[in-house]
Design an enzyme around this catalytic site. Structure first.
Site, mmCIF file in Angstrom:
data_model
loop_
_atom_site.group_PDB
_atom_site.id
_atom_site.type_symbol
_atom_site.label_atom_id
_atom_site.label_comp_id
_atom_site.label_asym_id
_atom_site.label_seq_id
_atom_site.Cartn_x
_atom_site.Cartn_y
_atom_site.Cartn_z
ATOM 1 N N ASN A 9 -6.545 11.273 -1.894
ATOM 2 C CA ASN A 9 -7.741 11.121 -1.062
ATOM 3 C C ASN A 9 -7.433 11.795 0.264
ATOM 4 O O ASN A 9 -6.701 11.253 1.079
ATOM 5 C CB ASN A 9 -8.055 9.626 -0.868
ATOM 6 C CG ASN A 9 -9.232 9.413 0.064
ATOM 7 O OD1 ASN A 9 -9.914 10.363 0.447
ATOM 8 N ND2 ASN A 9 -9.471 8.164 0.442
ATOM 9 N N LYS A 11 -9.369 12.369 2.689
ATOM 10 C CA LYS A 11 -10.164 11.865 3.824
ATOM 11 C C LYS A 11 -10.704 13.073 4.611
ATOM 12 O O LYS A 11 -11.012 14.089 4.009
ATOM 13 C CB LYS A 11 -9.330 10.902 4.659
ATOM 14 C CG LYS A 11 -8.695 9.821 3.768
ATOM 15 C CD LYS A 11 -8.001 8.729 4.496
ATOM 16 C CE LYS A 11 -7.410 7.757 3.467
ATOM 17 N NZ LYS A 11 -6.777 6.601 4.087
ATOM 18 N N HIS A 96 -14.358 2.714 -0.571
ATOM 19 C CA HIS A 96 -13.121 2.767 0.215
ATOM 20 C C HIS A 96 -13.270 1.877 1.454
ATOM 21 O O HIS A 96 -14.347 1.798 2.037
ATOM 22 C CB HIS A 96 -12.819 4.207 0.624
ATOM 23 C CG HIS A 96 -11.426 4.378 1.130
ATOM 24 N ND1 HIS A 96 -11.059 3.999 2.403
ATOM 25 C CD2 HIS A 96 -10.301 4.823 0.525
ATOM 26 C CE1 HIS A 96 -9.764 4.228 2.555
ATOM 27 N NE2 HIS A 96 -9.278 4.725 1.435
ATOM 28 N N GLU A 98 -12.449 2.343 4.392
ATOM 29 C CA GLU A 98 -12.921 3.061 5.586
ATOM 30 C C GLU A 98 -14.441 3.214 5.558
ATOM 31 O O GLU A 98 -15.100 3.156 6.586
ATOM 32 C CB GLU A 98 -12.215 4.419 5.690
ATOM 33 C CG GLU A 98 -10.758 4.241 6.097
ATOM 34 C CD GLU A 98 -9.799 5.278 5.556
ATOM 35 O OE1 GLU A 98 -10.242 6.362 5.114
ATOM 36 O OE2 GLU A 98 -8.576 5.001 5.563
ATOM 37 N N GLU A 168 -6.488 -1.249 -2.922
ATOM 38 C CA GLU A 168 -5.898 -0.707 -1.697
ATOM 39 C C GLU A 168 -5.940 -1.768 -0.600
ATOM 40 O O GLU A 168 -6.964 -1.914 0.086
ATOM 41 C CB GLU A 168 -6.696 0.508 -1.217
ATOM 42 C CG GLU A 168 -6.765 1.634 -2.216
ATOM 43 C CD GLU A 168 -7.037 2.956 -1.529
ATOM 44 O OE1 GLU A 168 -6.203 3.844 -1.663
ATOM 45 O OE2 GLU A 168 -8.065 3.091 -0.847
ATOM 46 N N GLY A 174 -2.316 3.809 5.541
ATOM 47 C CA GLY A 174 -1.975 4.619 6.711
ATOM 48 C C GLY A 174 -1.022 3.927 7.671
ATOM 49 O O GLY A 174 -0.818 4.391 8.791
ATOM 50 N N SER A 214 -0.012 3.690 1.551
ATOM 51 C CA SER A 214 1.319 4.203 1.891
ATOM 52 C C SER A 214 2.185 4.504 0.667
ATOM 53 O O SER A 214 3.398 4.278 0.683
ATOM 54 C CB SER A 214 2.041 3.258 2.855
ATOM 55 O OG SER A 214 1.314 3.141 4.063
HETATM 56 P P1 13P Z 1 -2.355 6.242 2.769
HETATM 57 O O1 13P Z 1 -1.683 6.712 1.515
HETATM 58 O O2 13P Z 1 -2.359 7.277 3.854
HETATM 59 O O3 13P Z 1 -1.853 4.909 3.204
HETATM 60 O O4 13P Z 1 -3.915 6.043 2.417
HETATM 61 C C1 13P Z 1 -4.269 5.318 1.299
HETATM 62 C C2 13P Z 1 -5.713 5.485 1.054
HETATM 63 O O5 13P Z 1 -6.542 5.024 1.815
HETATM 64 C C3 13P Z 1 -6.125 6.249 -0.138
HETATM 65 O O6 13P Z 1 -7.483 6.093 -0.375
#
Ligand code: 13P
Length: 256
Positions: A9, A11, A96, A98, A168, A174, A214
């Site tokens: 992903n 983003k 997601h 976010e 997740e 992150g 992560s």
């Molecule tokens: P990270 O791997 O950067 O922690 O992000 C995970 C994520 O949100 C994948 O959709």
């Protein structure tokens, strides 16, 4: 049995040229094992070219990171399922954390989008996961089960079989903090049990449940070797071939 998947992903990262060169580095460098799948969730601008660049390898697919729930109309700035389909995109990441947090997407809105994606013949990657506060208070299993119930558990069996789930935990996204393999396994098993209860064992056993938060080369092998962890949805480490290729490699081969 179910497919093992390494999904990226991206983003809101990568210019057009940088993104397409990353797609090429991944599709050229990936040594995909039998029964595994790589999905790259790129920004909208990369999708068409990314589909073309990966078309020679049927173990590498492209995902959008969002879409609108309506089929068309006056929704400035939005993208429909039909538009995605028209350029060969096969997957859409939905729900997601976010999108839930920064764009106020409710369980109900996400459920509408899931249905729109399935009605259009594409496949959703449905994300769920709890905050640190909920985890610390100890009701993360109940919270995630409620997200499943409100997001995807009213789908027909036929539609549900097309859904990939990504667990997740928000506290691991992150942050560099990864759920331990045991923590991931515990909740993935709960998710699979909930699917078995809602549908049946055979559907539960066929559903790919990815872990996200992560994931990196150093922890992917151990996470992916858990019985109910079928791969990962990867943010930061999917932005470089040198970190994403070892994650693809960490997927166990699966011969059905
Ligand atoms: P990270 O791997 O950067 O922690 O992000 C995970 C994520 O949100 C994948 O959709």
């Amino acid at each position: 049995m179910r497919q093992k998947i390494a999904a990226g992903n991206w983003k809101m990262n990568k210019t057009f040229d940088d993104g397409i060169s990353l797609v090429k580095d991944i599709v050229n460098g990936a040594e995909t094992k039998p029964g595994t799948l790589v999905i790259l969730g790129t920004p909208f601008i990369h999708l068409k070219e990314a589909v073309q660049a990966t078309s020679y390898n049927d173990q590498v697919k492209i995902a959008a990171q969002n879409c609108h729930q309506e089929t068309k109309g006056a929704y400035t700035g939005e993208i429909s399922v039909e538009m995605l389909k028209s350029i060969g995109v096969e997957y859409v990441i939905l729900g997601h954390s976010e999108r839930r947090e920064y764009f106020r997407e409710s369980n109900e809105r996400i459920a509408e989008k899931i249905k729109a994606v399935l009605a259009g013949g594409l496949k959703p990657i449905f994300c769920c996961g709890e905050s640190l506060e909920i985890r610390e208070e100890g009701w993360h299993v109940r919270y995630v089960k409620n997200q499943l119930k409100r997001g995807i558990f009213d789908l027909s069996e036929e539609d549900f079989k097309k859904v990939i789930i990504a667990y997740e935990p928000i506290w691991a996204i992150g942050t560099g903090v990864t759920a331990s393999p045991d923590q991931a396994q515990e909740i993935h098993k709960e998710i699979r049990n909930a699917i078995a209860e809602q549908y049946n064992d055979s559907i539960a056993n066929a559903t790919s449940i990815l872990y996200g938060g992560s994931v990196k080369p150093a922890n992917a092998v151990e996470l992916f070797s858990q019985a109910d962890v079928d791969g990962g949805l990867v943010g930061g480490a999917s932005l470089k071939a040198e970190t994403f290729l070892p994650i693809i490699d960490a997927l166990p081969a699966h011969i059905s």
